[in-house]
Design a protein around this motif. Sequence first.
Motif, short mmCIF file in Angstrom:
data_model
loop_
_atom_site.label_atom_id
_atom_site.label_comp_id
_atom_site.label_asym_id
_atom_site.label_seq_id
_atom_site.Cartn_x
_atom_site.Cartn_y
_atom_site.Cartn_z
N GLY A 1 0.85 -1.18 0.00
CA GLY A 1 0.00 0.00 0.00
C GLY A 1 0.88 1.23 0.00
N GLU A 2 0.29 2.39 0.18
CA GLU A 2 1.06 3.63 0.22
C GLU A 2 2.01 3.70 1.41
N ARG A 3 1.51 3.31 2.60
CA ARG A 3 2.30 3.49 3.82
C ARG A 3 2.71 2.19 4.51
N MET A 4 2.10 1.08 4.12
CA MET A 4 2.46 -0.19 4.75
C MET A 4 2.18 -1.34 3.80
N LEU A 5 2.60 -2.52 4.21
CA LEU A 5 2.37 -3.74 3.46
C LEU A 5 1.20 -4.49 4.09
N TYR A 6 0.52 -5.31 3.29
CA TYR A 6 -0.67 -6.04 3.73
C TYR A 6 -0.59 -7.48 3.25
N ILE A 7 -1.00 -8.42 4.09
CA ILE A 7 -1.05 -9.83 3.71
C ILE A 7 -2.48 -10.17 3.31
N GLN A 8 -2.65 -10.74 2.11
CA GLN A 8 -3.96 -11.17 1.63
C GLN A 8 -4.28 -12.48 2.36
N PRO A 9 -5.25 -12.47 3.29
CA PRO A 9 -5.47 -13.65 4.14
C PRO A 9 -5.92 -14.90 3.40
N ASP A 10 -6.59 -14.76 2.27
CA ASP A 10 -7.04 -15.93 1.52
C ASP A 10 -5.93 -16.55 0.68
N GLU A 11 -4.87 -15.80 0.44
CA GLU A 11 -3.73 -16.31 -0.33
C GLU A 11 -2.61 -16.85 0.56
N CYS A 12 -2.56 -16.39 1.80
CA CYS A 12 -1.51 -16.80 2.74
C CYS A 12 -1.68 -18.28 3.10
N ILE A 13 -0.58 -19.04 3.01
CA ILE A 13 -0.62 -20.47 3.36
C ILE A 13 -0.04 -20.73 4.74
N ASP A 14 0.18 -19.69 5.51
CA ASP A 14 0.67 -19.80 6.89
C ASP A 14 2.04 -20.45 6.99
N CYS A 15 2.89 -20.22 6.00
CA CYS A 15 4.22 -20.84 6.03
C CYS A 15 5.13 -20.16 7.05
N LYS B 1 2.64 -9.35 -9.83
CA LYS B 1 1.89 -9.00 -11.04
C LYS B 1 1.10 -7.71 -10.87
N LEU B 2 0.53 -7.51 -9.68
CA LEU B 2 -0.32 -6.34 -9.43
C LEU B 2 0.50 -5.07 -9.19
N GLY B 3 1.64 -5.20 -8.51
CA GLY B 3 2.46 -4.03 -8.20
C GLY B 3 1.90 -3.23 -7.04
N PRO B 4 2.52 -2.09 -6.72
CA PRO B 4 2.06 -1.26 -5.61
C PRO B 4 0.63 -0.77 -5.83
N ILE B 5 -0.10 -0.71 -4.74
CA ILE B 5 -1.48 -0.24 -4.76
C ILE B 5 -1.47 1.17 -4.18
N GLY B 6 -2.00 2.11 -4.86
CA GLY B 6 -1.88 3.51 -4.51
C GLY B 6 -2.79 4.00 -3.41
N ARG B 7 -3.02 3.17 -2.41
CA ARG B 7 -3.87 3.58 -1.29
C ARG B 7 -3.56 2.71 -0.09
N ASP B 8 -4.16 3.07 1.03
CA ASP B 8 -4.07 2.29 2.26
C ASP B 8 -5.47 2.10 2.82
N HIS B 9 -5.57 1.21 3.80
CA HIS B 9 -6.82 1.08 4.56
C HIS B 9 -7.04 2.43 5.25
N PRO B 10 -8.28 2.88 5.39
CA PRO B 10 -8.54 4.18 6.03
C PRO B 10 -7.92 4.34 7.41
N ILE B 11 -7.87 3.29 8.20
CA ILE B 11 -7.24 3.39 9.53
C ILE B 11 -5.76 3.72 9.40
N VAL B 12 -5.08 3.08 8.48
CA VAL B 12 -3.65 3.33 8.27
C VAL B 12 -3.45 4.72 7.68
N ALA B 13 -4.26 5.09 6.72
CA ALA B 13 -4.14 6.41 6.09
C ALA B 13 -4.31 7.54 7.11
N ALA B 14 -5.12 7.32 8.14
CA ALA B 14 -5.39 8.35 9.14
C ALA B 14 -4.33 8.44 10.24
#
Length: 108
Positions: free
Chosen positions: A29-43, A87-100
């Motif tokens: 994201g803009e200010r932090m990284l995020y883990i996609q919970p449905d894609e994470c295999i808990d390795c 493939k997706l690259g950086p996402i130009g936003r953050d979750h509203p809590i993080v952005a604030a």
Amino acid sequence: MTFVIALHCVDVKDRACIDECPLDCIYEGERMLYIQPDECIDCGACEPVCPVEAIFCEDDIPQEWQHFTTVNAEFFSDLGTPGSSAKLGPIGRDHPIVAALPSQDAVA
């Protein structure tokens, strides 16, 4: 169960975890990284390489940062499961809590 990135990643975004993740399920994201919970295999490969100890197994996240479990999941509400952060690259936003949040550089 999944892994969650919490407060200490905000304004740091070291990206070592992205390099370590075998499934590319950590997105930028803009200010932090995020883990996609449905894609994470808990390795757990991401957790030990984080230099600021911002990554937790969702069962082990400190109480004061529990809401980051929701923050990580909600970040993908409009993205779904993209399948690869590379493939997706950086996402130009953050979750509203993080952005604030105030700049974490000033907090340190």
